[in-house]
Design a protein around this motif. Sequence first.
Motif, PDB file in Angstrom:
ATOM      1  N   ARG A  42       0.832  -1.203   0.000  1.00 33.08           N
ATOM      2  CA  ARG A  42       0.000   0.000   0.000  1.00 33.08           C
ATOM      3  C   ARG A  42       0.868   1.256   0.000  1.00 33.08           C
ATOM      4  N   GLN A  43       1.955   1.238   0.791  1.00 27.60           N
ATOM      5  CA  GLN A  43       2.868   2.376   0.806  1.00 27.60           C
ATOM      6  C   GLN A  43       3.511   2.572  -0.572  1.00 27.60           C
ATOM      7  N   LEU A  45       2.219   1.714  -3.408  1.00 27.73           N
ATOM      8  CA  LEU A  45       1.166   2.224  -4.282  1.00 27.73           C
ATOM      9  C   LEU A  45       1.030   3.734  -4.135  1.00 27.73           C
ATOM     10  N   TRP A  46       1.089   4.240  -2.904  1.00 30.64           N
ATOM     11  CA  TRP A  46       0.996   5.686  -2.695  1.00 30.64           C
ATOM     12  C   TRP A  46       2.206   6.416  -3.268  1.00 30.64           C
ATOM     13  N   VAL A  47       3.394   5.824  -3.164  1.00 32.26           N
ATOM     14  CA  VAL A  47       4.592   6.434  -3.762  1.00 32.26           C
ATOM     15  C   VAL A  47       4.430   6.517  -5.274  1.00 32.26           C
ATOM     16  N   ILE A  49       1.624   6.654  -6.983  1.00 33.07           N
ATOM     17  CA  ILE A  49       0.602   7.660  -7.289  1.00 33.07           C
ATOM     18  C   ILE A  49       1.180   9.069  -7.145  1.00 33.07           C
ATOM     19  N   ILE A  50       1.956   9.316  -6.098  1.00 34.17           N
ATOM     20  CA  ILE A  50       2.547  10.638  -5.891  1.00 34.17           C
ATOM     21  C   ILE A  50       3.525  10.971  -7.020  1.00 34.17           C
ATOM     22  N   PHE A 118      -3.823   2.243  -9.618  1.00 34.64           N
ATOM     23  CA  PHE A 118      -4.508   2.079  -8.336  1.00 34.64           C
ATOM     24  C   PHE A 118      -5.398   0.836  -8.348  1.00 34.64           C
TER      25      PHE A 118
END
Length: 175
Positions: A42-43, A45-47, A49-50, A118
């Motif tokens: 999940r972390q 995935l956020w990296v 996306i950012i 995502f």
Amino acid sequence: MFASHRMIMFFGFDMPGGAASFPLVYFIANIIQEVYGYKRIRQLLWVIIITQIAILCMSLITLYFLPAQEIPMPIYNILHRVSPNMTHDQMYSIYSGLYNFILGQNIRNVIVNLFAIFLGLFANAYIFGHLKKMTNGKLLWFRTIGATCIGEFVFTLIFVLGAFWGQFHNMTLMH
């Protein structure tokens, strides 16, 4: 994502150039989830996306400003060979138009890619975790292949339809 601008022939099918790298990305995501757990994926995935949002912002900023009047030599040489009598203003217009076309496609692809990554990686992680429970942590090869197939299908469906709808014939999209 950047390879996706070019269509390639892959086992008799026309597909985006990035299709060859997707299985590797999902395989690595499965290994990260297996070793470090769902929280780390999940972390990651956020990296992702950012960084995609950062690329989108840089593309928008670059498109906002007009290019300098200087035309890079490789492009100048190509345009001069095609039409030796072309004026600088005509070359500049072609150069600017090509740059805007390519970078404009990049913006569309980044936005579509955000949704596709995502949902595709989420589906991959969910299926991988669910299969881990079903197999009591065994059959890593089955979990990896099964989750990758589903995650990549979700990603590819969203990305190909979003990035290429209206740019290719429907039969090419279906392939």
